[in-house]
Write a protein that holds these residues in place. Sequence first.
Motif, mmCIF file in Angstrom:
data_model
loop_
_atom_site.group_PDB
_atom_site.id
_atom_site.type_symbol
_atom_site.label_atom_id
_atom_site.label_comp_id
_atom_site.label_asym_id
_atom_site.label_seq_id
_atom_site.Cartn_x
_atom_site.Cartn_y
_atom_site.Cartn_z
ATOM 1 N N SER A 275 1.586 -6.590 -8.859
ATOM 2 C CA SER A 275 2.054 -7.709 -8.028
ATOM 3 C C SER A 275 0.986 -8.192 -7.057
ATOM 4 C CB SER A 275 3.301 -7.281 -7.244
ATOM 5 O OG SER A 275 2.987 -6.242 -6.324
ATOM 6 N N THR A 277 -2.462 -10.001 -5.838
ATOM 7 C CA THR A 277 -3.518 -10.988 -6.067
ATOM 8 C C THR A 277 -4.558 -10.811 -4.973
ATOM 9 O OG1 THR A 277 -1.943 -12.567 -7.022
ATOM 10 C CG2 THR A 277 -4.060 -13.433 -6.261
ATOM 11 N N GLN A 313 5.488 -10.860 -4.361
ATOM 12 C CA GLN A 313 4.100 -11.102 -4.766
ATOM 13 C C GLN A 313 3.188 -10.902 -3.560
ATOM 14 O OE1 GLN A 313 3.155 -11.637 -7.903
ATOM 15 N NE2 GLN A 313 1.002 -11.561 -7.290
#
Length: 420
Positions: A275, A277, A313
Amino acid sequence: MIPPKHHFREKERLEALYSYSILDTLPEEDYDNLTNIAAEICGTPISLVTLVDKNRQWFKSRHGIQTSETPREFAFCAHAINSDDGIFIVQDSRLDNRFNDNPLVDEYPRVIFYAGIPLVGDEGLPLGTLCVIDHKPRALNHNQVQALKSLSNQVMNLLKLRRTNTQLKMTIEMLNDRNRNLEQFAQIAAHDLKSPLSNISSISELFLDNYNNSLDVDGRTMISLIQNASEKLRGLIDGLLEYSKSEAILTQKTTNVDLEILSEDIRGLLSFDNSLTFVLNSELKSITINRTAIHQILINLVTNAIKYHDKHQIKIEFGVREDEVSYEFYVMDNGPGIAKENQVKVFQLFQTLGANDRFNREGNGIGLATVKNIVNKMGGSIKIESDPPNGCKFVFSVKKNINAVQEIEMIQYYIARTNS
């Protein structure tokens, strides 16, 4: 000739002299410049920085003479250190019963005129003199005497600086030894503590597997508490070991670090979290820095952002820019943020905000304390910019190069820590 008497505090005087670790050292330009100036101002062929040892006078700097030392019993300077006048002057030694048959008068270097300013240390004890010598009778005017006194002050400043540097080097060596011993102790203690903790965790897990059906709810709860406590203590030990190693990290040399590779290394260590980035944002391609130290800082900040994230996220951005003296970094996330009243607290060792992380584990308050410790030792600072619940941004700077002043400040910091 009348031999010079010992100073009335001779034992203490010699101890003070030896504390400067100056005897029998090589010539130094700073001292030679001062004797050259003294000879020029006073118009004499000879000028010396002398130190009166137990049985000799030794010349740290000599202008116009080849001899490096003479016996103390013949030394004019051994008389001068007993003077209370601030300057000891002999206009014509041939007419003075203290020196009229002195070998230094009758033979080389033929000391007829002598003027010496005692070099007095902080203890109020004379170490030697700055003196000028001529082969004929003469006198010094007021301005020459004042100039000679000013130059003698500069000699003492050099001696004091030397002693301070020697003491600082000894302190650094002592602190390095202490840090090595502490690191070794931490590693041994961590190993000796982690082994039984692993056994406790393994045995409790095995116990649950084999006897789960035989236990009631309270029994299973107690076993779970044992497992959780063991894991928490193991995390605390790992954190303390990491914190103790932060001192050793700082001794490593700076290297050229490719920012894209650094970013990939951090991303690779966290690849287990799908999850996440992780984005690098910088116009710089590389930086010259202690790679291990910056890696340790970034890993702590990124893992902290992941642990306390509250969204599905996770987005983390890492950036760096530079100016003439430092690099400025930031690590920004889209998590819950940190309230202003807690932004100082989170950097304090063993201080936590009370909330469990996203894995329902309680923090130990070591990770961010380690970050602040490393950043401060690299001559920088760290702060938090946050407006909950709209994420958090850690901004920190580190010096590109540590100059002499900063080195002294760091040494003083270590000394203060040792004495506290």
